[in-house]
Design an enzyme around this catalytic site. Structure first.
Site, PDB file in Angstrom:
ATOM      1  N   GLY A 141       0.774  -1.240   0.000  1.00 36.15           N
ATOM      2  CA  GLY A 141       0.000   0.000   0.000  1.00 36.15           C
ATOM      3  C   GLY A 141       0.804   1.290   0.000  1.00 36.15           C
ATOM      4  N   ASP A 159      -5.014   2.852  10.624  1.00 37.57           N
ATOM      5  CA  ASP A 159      -6.459   2.673  10.805  1.00 37.57           C
ATOM      6  C   ASP A 159      -6.705   2.273  12.268  1.00 37.57           C
ATOM      7  OD1 ASP A 159      -9.129   2.405   9.685  1.00 37.57           O
ATOM      8  OD2 ASP A 159      -8.850   0.247   9.680  1.00 37.57           O
ATOM      9  N   ARG A 217      -5.377   0.102  -6.387  1.00 38.03           N
ATOM     10  CA  ARG A 217      -4.148   0.698  -5.861  1.00 38.03           C
ATOM     11  C   ARG A 217      -3.567   1.723  -6.827  1.00 38.03           C
ATOM     12  NH1 ARG A 217      -2.417  -2.434  -1.426  1.00 38.03           N
ATOM     13  NH2 ARG A 217      -2.732  -4.663  -1.592  1.00 38.03           N
ATOM     14  N   GLU A 254       4.147   4.292   5.799  1.00 39.01           N
ATOM     15  CA  GLU A 254       2.875   3.562   5.801  1.00 39.01           C
ATOM     16  C   GLU A 254       1.871   4.234   4.874  1.00 39.01           C
ATOM     17  OE1 GLU A 254       1.265   1.065   6.615  1.00 39.01           O
ATOM     18  OE2 GLU A 254       1.927   0.178   8.496  1.00 39.01           O
ATOM     19  N   ASP A 255       0.943   3.435   4.360  1.00 35.98           N
ATOM     20  CA  ASP A 255      -0.154   4.001   3.580  1.00 35.98           C
ATOM     21  C   ASP A 255      -1.204   4.637   4.500  1.00 35.98           C
ATOM     22  OD1 ASP A 255      -0.895   1.501   4.603  1.00 35.98           O
ATOM     23  OD2 ASP A 255      -1.719   0.753   2.719  1.00 35.98           O
TER      24      ASP A 255
END
Ligand code: IMP
Ligand code: MG
Length: 183
Positions: free
Chosen positions: A48, A107, A169, A103-104
């Site tokens: 990601g 969450d 993506r 990091e993408d």
């Protein structure tokens, strides 16, 4: 870019906004690392964070080396705090290195927490995290990225590295899928 867009309910962060946000993150990192003894390793979390990594590294005005890791934590499935699943390990020796995890999205925070624990077990000197997206309302574990691109409402996002069942993506922006796609 009109074909895939048919699946998108709304665009939350345009490509331009993402580039501007990444530039700001890169300036912060450059400022924090440029005069220090730090010799950072940019550690991209696959898959990601790939587009963010590619943009971020080009905007950094300091020496960096790069490495890649692919980890998963139990996301969305049955409640579990099980340890990290390592799909692809780093190739460098990270002992005594200053690591910046790229990091993408943060969450629930599980993945980042597991990753930090894993890196500390590898005896890194320091660990920081740059995340393109932060979703603070979804947090279940008390962990924060040190550098954040954009702050998102608690919605399921796709694009710019983020996937739904491995697709989307490659979108150059971040958006929310139409409900019919999930059905
Ligand atoms: P966390 O462990 O819950 O913080 O989630 C981290 C991982 O879950 C991310 O690296 C993503 O792969 C995935 N994820 C979380 N939220 C989203 C989203 O909105 N869209 C796509 N993937 C997501
Ligand atoms: Mg991921």
């Amino acid at each position: 870019m009109e074909n895939l867009k048919k699946d998108i309910e709304k665009v939350l962060f345009s490509h331009e906004e993402i580039v501007v946000a990444t530039k700001r993150v890169a300036e912060q990192i450059t400022e924090d690392y440029k005069d220090s003894e730090k010799d950072p390793v940019l550690l991209c979390t696959l898959k990601g964070a790939l587009p963010f990594m590619a943009e971020l590294m080009k905007q950094l005005d300091i020496h960096v080396v790069t490495d890649f890791i692919d980890v998963a934590s139990y996301h969305g499935g049955t409640e579990s705090t099980g340890s990290i699943i390592l799909r692809k390990d780093v190739t460098m020796d990270l002992e005594n290195r200053d690591v910046i995890v790229v990091e993408d999205i943060v969450d629930t925070g599980r993945t980042l927490k597991h990753l930090i624990t894993y890196l500390k077990e590898r005896n890194v000197k320091s660990v920081a995290c740059a995340s393109l997206v932060d979703k603070p309302e979804a947090r279940l574990i008390d962990v924060q990225a040190d550098y954040i691109g954009v702050i998102s409402p608690n919605e399921f996002l796709v694009g710019y590295g983020l996937d739904y069942e491995e697709r989307y993506r490659n979108l150059p922006y971040i958006g929310v899928l139409k409900e019919e796609i999930y059905k």
